[in-house]
Design an enzyme around this catalytic site. Structure first.
Site, mmCIF file in Angstrom:
data_model
loop_
_atom_site.group_PDB
_atom_site.id
_atom_site.type_symbol
_atom_site.label_atom_id
_atom_site.label_comp_id
_atom_site.label_asym_id
_atom_site.label_seq_id
_atom_site.Cartn_x
_atom_site.Cartn_y
_atom_site.Cartn_z
ATOM 1 N N ARG A 118 0.828 -1.226 0.000
ATOM 2 C CA ARG A 118 0.000 0.000 0.000
ATOM 3 C C ARG A 118 0.849 1.257 0.000
ATOM 4 N NH1 ARG A 118 -2.331 0.793 5.600
ATOM 5 N NH2 ARG A 118 -0.175 1.523 5.802
ATOM 6 N N ARG A 139 12.773 4.439 1.094
ATOM 7 C CA ARG A 139 12.749 3.210 1.888
ATOM 8 C C ARG A 139 11.918 2.207 1.107
ATOM 9 N NH1 ARG A 139 9.549 4.307 6.779
ATOM 10 N NH2 ARG A 139 8.397 5.636 5.343
ATOM 11 N N PHE A 164 -8.452 -7.804 19.055
ATOM 12 C CA PHE A 164 -7.147 -7.158 18.882
ATOM 13 C C PHE A 164 -6.438 -7.709 17.647
ATOM 14 C CE2 PHE A 164 -2.574 -6.873 19.719
ATOM 15 C CZ PHE A 164 -2.436 -5.513 20.004
#
Length: 260
Positions: free
Chosen positions: A93, A106, A166
């Site tokens: 993405r 990067r 989570f």
């Protein structure tokens, strides 16, 4: 952010857990240091980098869950896949943001993949290379999908609802992001992400493994609908999507649509 939460939790649990988190942190540091001056050349390099920055977080979480008595200890390969699926989705993405990073880009897309399509990684962002860029993107997404079934297996074994949510919400966001990015040249033009309304639904409605299977099935179906038979990796992509959908369907727990 996830790793800071794990670290804090381990510190609260006592000295024995501090040693465990120190070991994970040491391994992460050593691994990431290796890639400061080393390019990601092969798919094995890519998997290794993602293991150090995200797979080891999965290890830490699994050990924390087990130490608190809320979960059985998950196999390392499943914990690793939980991290790799999230990390690879982020790397895909964030292509444009990372390639334009100042003072130095990067990039962690493996040369083994991108060199099949362009001479230099930055060439993917140029409009004249759009067709090859999308093919490369689809190759990257197809690579990420290999971890999805491991993630489903990991989440299906979770017992505690807080642990489950989570873990589950980021994984649904990952499969959704893969579906949205797939075959989408906008990845090379700007920010591509799930709509806020859909994100809110995922957060609000992810309460059980049935919700996870339903979301993975629907997002996989969305990705499947975008496969171009002329794409070099179309057959492999279909096989991986079919495998995900089969796992979801065979659970017998599909119930509703996340994707309108």
């Amino acid at each position: 952010d996830n790793f800071r939460q794990v670290s804090t939790a381990f510190l609260e649990l006592g000295e024995g857990y501090q040693k465990a988190i120190e070991e994970i942190t040491r391994r992460m540091g050593e691994g990431m240091a290796k890639f400061i001056c080393t390019e990601v050349e092969t798919i094995d390099d890519y998997d290794e980098y993602c293991h150090y920055v995200a797979g080891l977080v999965g290890y830490g979480l699994s050990r924390l869950f087990h130490a608190t008595g809320t979960e059985d200890l998950a196999p390392d390969h499943l914990s690793n896949s939980m991290g790799l699926f999230l990390q690879k989705t982020n790397i895909i993405r964030d292509y444009l943001e990372d390639i334009n990073e100042i003072p130095r880009c990067r990039m962690f897309w493996p040369r083994e993949i991108w060199s099949k399509y362009v001479d230099k990684l930055e060439d993917l962002k140029y409009e004249e290379n759009s067709e090859k860029a999308v093919q490369c993107l689809n190759d990257m997404v197809t690579n990420a999908l290999i971890h999805a079934q491991d993630c489903l297996q990991y989440m299906s074994a979770l017992k505690d609802n807080s642990n489950f949510r989570f873990c589950a919400i980021p994984q649904i966001m990952a499969i959704g992001t893969c579906a949205i990015c797939y075959n989408n040249v906008k990845v090379f033009r700007g920010v591509v992400k799930m709509r806020r309304g859909l994100t809110a639904r995922v957060i609000d409605e992810t309460k059980s493994i049935s919700d996870v299977y339903s979301a993975f099935y629907e997002f996989s179906s969305l990705l499947e609908s975008k496969i171009d038979d002329n794409d070099p990796n179309a057959a492999l992509t279909r096989r991986r999507v079919d495998a995900i959908k089969k796992t979801c369907k065979s659970s017998g727990l599909l119930k509703r649509r996340f994707v309108a």
